[in-house]
Enzyme design. Structure first.
Site, mmCIF file in Angstrom:
data_model
loop_
_atom_site.group_PDB
_atom_site.id
_atom_site.type_symbol
_atom_site.label_atom_id
_atom_site.label_comp_id
_atom_site.label_asym_id
_atom_site.label_seq_id
_atom_site.Cartn_x
_atom_site.Cartn_y
_atom_site.Cartn_z
ATOM 1 C CG ASP A 181 11.134 -1.732 3.752
ATOM 2 O OD1 ASP A 181 10.069 -2.020 4.302
ATOM 3 O OD2 ASP A 181 11.285 -1.694 2.516
ATOM 4 C CB CYS A 199 7.029 6.554 -4.609
ATOM 5 S SG CYS A 199 5.295 6.728 -4.192
ATOM 6 C CD GLU A 220 -2.422 1.166 2.821
ATOM 7 O OE1 GLU A 220 -1.958 0.474 3.738
ATOM 8 O OE2 GLU A 220 -3.479 1.784 2.915
ATOM 9 C CB CYS A 221 2.135 3.699 -1.798
ATOM 10 S SG CYS A 221 2.732 5.388 -1.976
ATOM 11 C CB CYS A 279 3.358 3.145 -5.204
ATOM 12 S SG CYS A 279 4.741 3.140 -4.034
ATOM 13 N NE ARG A 336 8.110 -2.192 1.886
ATOM 14 C CZ ARG A 336 8.413 -1.952 0.623
ATOM 15 N NH1 ARG A 336 7.478 -2.028 -0.293
ATOM 16 N NH2 ARG A 336 9.632 -1.633 0.272
ATOM 17 N NE ARG A 372 10.700 2.325 1.782
ATOM 18 C CZ ARG A 372 11.720 3.135 1.705
ATOM 19 N NH1 ARG A 372 12.502 3.282 2.744
ATOM 20 N NH2 ARG A 372 11.966 3.768 0.605
#
Ligand SMILES: [Zn+2]
Length: 415
Positions: A326, A255, A243-244, A257, A328, A288
Site C-alpha cells: 500500500d 472491491c 479514490e478508486c 469502494c 497511501r 492505493r
C-alpha cells in the site's frame, strides 16, 4: 521552457527570488505567515518549489506550448470567494498540526488583498462552493424509505445539498519529513530523483521550504452546517475515502469502494438530519496511490495465480507487482480534518486501522467506528474485505481464520 525573446531556458534553480515575501509556516495570522506564491509569471516573487494546480500544471504547460494560453495570464478572482467561511482555527498555527495544505489557501483574495493589489500573482489553493449531489444509491434509499427527504438537506428527487471544498497540496517539507520519520535532506533528494529531476530546487534551494507537488489533491463534501464540524458537541459522521475510479465511478465489483462511499453518504445525510453534521473527504490516491496500471496488473496476477483469487494471497500479489502492499501513507491525511477545526469524530465510517491510527494520532478523538454492512459487499470483493479484516481492519464480526483465507472467493478472469 524557452523564453520567447531570447531563446534561453528559464532555470528555476538559480533564480534570485530575493524580493519574494518569506513564508513562516504555522504563524498565527496570514500576514505573519505570508502568501504562498507559485506563479510562473513574475519569477522574482516565487517563494515555493513547483507550481499551482497539482498534476494539472502539466496540462497548463501543454496549453502554453501549444500557444493556447498566455504565459502572462493572471486569474481574475472576481466573485470566486468561498460560499462558507472555514476557520481560522487554533490548529492552523499549532506546531506540526498541518503540513500538507495551506490553511489560508481559500481566502487569499481577502487575507492577501494588499499583496494582490500591489501586483503579486497569488492564487487560491482551496475553493469552497455549494452543490446538489445526486447519487443513485441515495435515491434508492429514499425509494425504500431508509432516507426521508426534508426539503432542506435532502430533496424528494434524492438530491442532497452539500458544501464542498477542493484542496490542492501545499507541502511544508520539514513538516512532511517529520511525519515520515526521515530527514528533510533525504525527502528532498528522493522527491528530486524519483521525479526524474523535475524540480532541481529541491536540492539546490534549501531556503525554499514549501513544495507544490504535482499530485492530486482532496475534495471535501459537507452535509449540514460546515461551522458545526469544529464543534465537538455536534455529532460528526465522517468518512475519509481514497479514490478508486474503477469502483467509485464505474461500479466495478472487485472491491468495496463505491458501496462504502455511498453508505457513508447515507450515514452523513442521516446524521445531518438528526442535528449533526456529515463529512466525506475524497483523496486522489488511485489504487492505493499505486495508480490504475499497477492496480489492473495486480488484478490479473490475483486471478491467474494457482488456487485462484484468495484473501490469503491478496497483499502478497500487490507487493509482488508494486514492491509494497500500500502506498497511501495516511500520515498526511488528517491535515484536512485539522483545517476544518475538527476535534472529535463521533462516527467514523471506515474499517481501516491505518486511517483510524492516523486520525487519533493527530489528536482527534474518534467515538464509534461504523463498518460496511455485509449486504453491501459485492461477491467478488469478499477476497479484499476478508484480507483486510485479517490484517487488522476493524470489524464487530468474526475475523476470518487461515482456512477461511485460503478459500478462493474471487471470480476468474473469464467468468
Ligand atoms: Zn476500489
Amino acid at each position: 521552457m524557452s523564453d520567447a525573446a531570447t531563446g534561453h531556458i528559464r532555470l528555476t534553480s538559480h533564480s534570485g527570488g530575493s524580493g519574494a515575501p518569506p513564508i513562516h509556516w504555522g504563524a498565527p495570522t496570514a500576514a505573519e505567515r505570508g502568501p504562498v506564491i507559485g506563479t510562473t509569471t513574475t519569477r522574482a516573487d516565487r517563494n515555493v518549489i513547483g507550481t499551482h494546480s497539482g498534476s494539472y500544471g502539466v496540462y497548463r504547460a501543454l496549453a502554453v506550448a501549444a500557444g493556447k494560453l498566455s504565459r502572462q495570464h493572471r486569474a481574475d478572482l472576481t466573485d470566486t470567494t468561498p460560499t462558507d467561511t472555514v476557520g481560522p482555527f487554533p490548529q492552523w498555527s499549532e506546531p506540526d498540526a498541518i503540513v500538507s495544505l495551506d490553511p489560508w489557501g481559500a481566502t487569499v483574495a481577502d487575507v492577501f488583498a494588499a499583496d494582490l493589489a500591489a501586483g503579486r500573482d497569488i492564487r487560491p489553493t482551496i475553493a469552497v462552493t455549494k452543490a446538489h449531489v445526486i447519487v443513485p444509491e441515495i435515491a434508492d434509499a429514499v425509494a425504500r424509505g431508509r432516507l426521508v427527504p426534508d426539503g432542506r438537506l435532502l430533496f424528494p428527487s434524492g438530491a442532497a445539498l452539500v458544501t464542498k471544498a477542493a484542496i490542492e497540496p501545499v507541502w511544508y517539507l520539514p513538516g512532511v519529513a517529520q511525519r515520515f520519520g526521515c530527514s528533510e535532506a533525504d525527502l528532498r533528494r528522493a522527491l528530486f530523483e524519483e521525479t526524474g529531476g523535475m524540480y532541481p530546487e529541491l536540492v539546490t534551494r534549501s531556503d525554499l521550504e514549501v513544495f507544490l507537488p504535482p499530485i492530486g489533491g482532496q475534495t471535501v463534501y459537507i452535509f449540514g452546517t460546515p461551522a458545526d464540524l469544529a464543534d465537538p458537541r455536534v455529532e460528526l459522521t465522517a468518512r475519509v475515502h481514497d479514490e478508486c475510479n474503477g469502483s467509485d465511478v464505474f461500479g466495478s465489483d472487485i472491491c468495496t469502494c463505491r458501496p462504502y462511499l455511498t453508505h457513508a453518504i447515507e450515514e452523513c445525510i442521516v446524521g445531518a438530519q438528526n442535528g449533526g453534521v456529515g463529512l466525506v473527504v475524497y483523496s486522489r490516491k488511485e489504487g492505493r496511490a499505486l495508480g490504475e496500471v499497477t492496480k489492473f496488473l495486480v488484478y490479473n496476477a490475483r486471478k491467474r495465480q494457482e488456487g485462484g483469487d484468495t484473501a490469503e494471497m491478496y497483499f502478497t500479489r500487490t507487493e509482488c507487482v508494486a514492491g509494497v502492499q500500500d502506498m497511501r501513507f495516511q500520515e498526511l491525511m488528517p491535515d484536512v480534518l485539522q483545517w476544518l477545526g475538527i476535534k472529535k469524530i463521533h462516527r467514523l465510517v471506515s474499517m481501516s486501522d491505518m486511517k483510524y491510527d492516523a486520525i487519533t494520532g493527530s489528536g482527534i478523538e474518534v467515538g464509534e467506528r461504523v463498518d460496511l454492512p455485509d449486504d453491501l459487499i459485492p461477491a467478488d470483493a469478499r477476497v479484499e474485505i476478508d484480507a483486510k479484516i485479517a490484517a487488522g481492519y476493524f470489524t464487530p464480526g468474526a475475523v476470518p481464520d487461515a482456512d477461511e483465507l485460503r478459500k478462493a472467493k474471487g471470480r476468474s478472469l473469464d467468468a
